[in-house]
Design a protein around this motif. Structure first.
Motif, PDB file in Angstrom:
ATOM      1  N   THR A 101       0.839  -1.198   0.000  1.00  0.00           N
ATOM      2  CA  THR A 101       0.000   0.000   0.000  1.00  0.00           C
ATOM      3  C   THR A 101       0.873   1.246   0.000  1.00  0.00           C
ATOM      4  OG1 THR A 101      -1.756  -1.139   1.210  1.00  0.00           O
ATOM      5  CG2 THR A 101      -1.775   1.273   1.272  1.00  0.00           C
TER       6      THR A 101
ATOM      7  N   LEU B 137      -0.013   6.007   2.783  1.00  0.00           N
ATOM      8  CA  LEU B 137      -0.712   5.749   4.038  1.00  0.00           C
ATOM      9  C   LEU B 137      -1.285   7.044   4.608  1.00  0.00           C
ATOM     10  CD1 LEU B 137       1.763   3.234   5.740  1.00  0.00           C
ATOM     11  CD2 LEU B 137      -0.389   2.719   4.557  1.00  0.00           C
ATOM     12  N   ASN B 138      -2.570   6.976   4.975  1.00  0.00           N
ATOM     13  CA  ASN B 138      -3.277   8.101   5.617  1.00  0.00           C
ATOM     14  C   ASN B 138      -3.390   9.346   4.727  1.00  0.00           C
ATOM     15  OD1 ASN B 138      -3.515   6.615   8.104  1.00  0.00           O
ATOM     16  ND2 ASN B 138      -1.357   7.107   8.495  1.00  0.00           N
TER      17      ASN B 138
ATOM     18  N   ASP C  77      -5.674  -0.297   5.506  1.00  0.00           N
ATOM     19  CA  ASP C  77      -4.929   0.935   5.232  1.00  0.00           C
ATOM     20  C   ASP C  77      -5.250   1.538   3.871  1.00  0.00           C
ATOM     21  OD1 ASP C  77      -3.634  -0.912   3.620  1.00  0.00           O
ATOM     22  OD2 ASP C  77      -1.703  -0.784   4.648  1.00  0.00           O
TER      23      ASP C  77
END
Length: 397
Positions: free
Chosen positions: A306, A309-310, A386
């Motif tokens: 991924t 992130l965020n 995520d």
């Protein structure tokens, strides 16, 4: 239809058209649903040659009981039709509580036949020696059942229907898998099992028993709030002039080759590891004169990791970059050098966003990139905790 067969085209592929219907009313679910359904009926009455081959209704509900009540009302409204229907607990953007996405064909250009076997409705689209089957609302049971039980019941229904229609899992081109609380953890036999992994194991069992070709369908595995597992799919049975080709993304590891580090939850007892998800990044359907590309649910994954992130905006841009690379002429020709007619127009786009507060930013990016293409945006959990956004699409020439 044969995997990767090179032939000259004799007939055209079925042309799909998609539309999204939102309520013009605010207020209660009942008011919004009637407004939404009226818009759908008005569209059909405006062109009597247009026939729906699939309908998805997206619903916001506070709990399972409320969803089941809304679902029953929607199914009752559609009871006078033969259209394959899925009712899905994925919330439209506030203030909408319900939304319809539907696929249509022109009945003057293609034969449209509806049918039902046991509880499963289907639509068959036929043009000469080309036959396309659409199935929706294949439900595995209410949420008192485990995801494993619900998955098995859904696939068992499909197997029964396929056997009675004389088609098989080899004919699958596109599949949608809606899994309740998809990355939730369920304790089974003193093990902590992820719901998506439970679904993947059942899918793997049915594919291993009933598929004999190497490639998998294009697919989306996405979360719903309630109602266990629901499956939709499209299968093609045709002559030797039509080909379907698995398309991979050079920037992404094929999902069925994922390593154990990205597969969550304890593996099934007596197994060395978790079952990776089995789908292709896309499937190309072509007959030499016409091409369609079914793009699987795509996220901000490079390799198998991924990215972003965020950061929902970064994830959205990377997801779009992945789709553009996947669908590029260079990539398609690398998989099928004989391709001359490229699918270069989006027929529809569906966007799943994990957090409702992120929808405006994601919508803005997607509208800028995809333009006026029919687009559905819903709140839904993605297959990894995520991941904040996932996008799927269909392209045609």
């Amino acid at each position: 239809m044969e995997e990767g067969v090179v032939t000259e085209l004799q007939t055209a592929l079925v042309k799909h058209q998609y539309s999204v219907f939102s309520p013009e009313e605010t207020g209660t679910f009942e008011k919004q649903w009637l407004s939404c359904f009226d818009n759908f009926q008005h569209y059909l009455s405006g062109d009597t040659n247009q026939k729906a081959f699939i309908v998805r209704v997206f619903v916001a509900a506070e709990n399972a009981a409320e969803f089941l009540r809304f679902s029953a009302q929607i199914k009752h409204t559609f009871s006078g039709t033969e259209i394959p229907l899925s009712v899905l607990s994925e919330s439209p953007e506030t203030p909408n509580l319900v939304m319809i996405e539907a696929g249509f064909v022109n009945s003057e250009e293609v034969s449209v036949d509806y049918g039902q076997i046991e509880l499963v409705k289907f639509c068959k689209l036929s043009d000469s020696d080309y036959n396309e089957y659409w199935f929706a609302g294949v439900e595995g049971g209410i949420n008192e059942n485990s995801v494993a039980e619900s998955s098995d019941r859904a696939f068992s229904q499909l197997l029964t229907v396929f056997n009675k229609l004389g088609i098989g899992f080899n004919n699958l081109v596109r599949q949608w898998n809606y899994v309740e609380q998809i990355f939730g953890i369920t304790q089974i036999d003193n093990q902590f099992r992820q719901n998506y992994q439970l679904f993947n194991e059942t899918r793997g069992e049915y594919y291993s028993k009933y598929r004999t070709i190497h490639a998998f369908p294009a697919a989306t595995g996405i979360g719903v709030d309630f109602n266990g597992v629901t499956i939709e799919c499209m299968a093609v049975v045709s002559d030797e002039y039509h080909s379907t080709i698995a398309i991979s993304n050079p920037n992404q590891l094929n999902s069925y080759k994922y390593g154990q580090l990205v597969l969550k939850g304890e593996p099934q007892k007596n197994k060395t590891g978790n079952q990776p998800p089995q789908f292709e990044r896309a499937r190309l359907l072509t007959n030499g004169q016409t091409s369609r590309l079914f793009i699987s649910g795509t996220a901000s994954i490079v390799g198998q990791e991924t990215i972003g992130l965020n950061d929902v905006e970064k994830q959205t841009h990377i997801t779009i970059d992945n789709i553009e690379l996947l669908t590029s002429q260079t990539n398609l020709k690398s998989h099928y050098p004989e391709l001359k007619i490229f699918p270069d127009k989006y027929a529809f786009v569906r966007v799943y966003v994990k957090n409702e507060e992120d929808i405006p930013a994601v919508r803005s990016i997607c509208k800028e990139h995809f333009g006026k293409v029919p687009m559905t945006i819903v709140k839904a959990d993605i297959c990894r905790a995520d991941l904040l956004v996932e996008i799927e699409a269909e392209k045609t020439n």
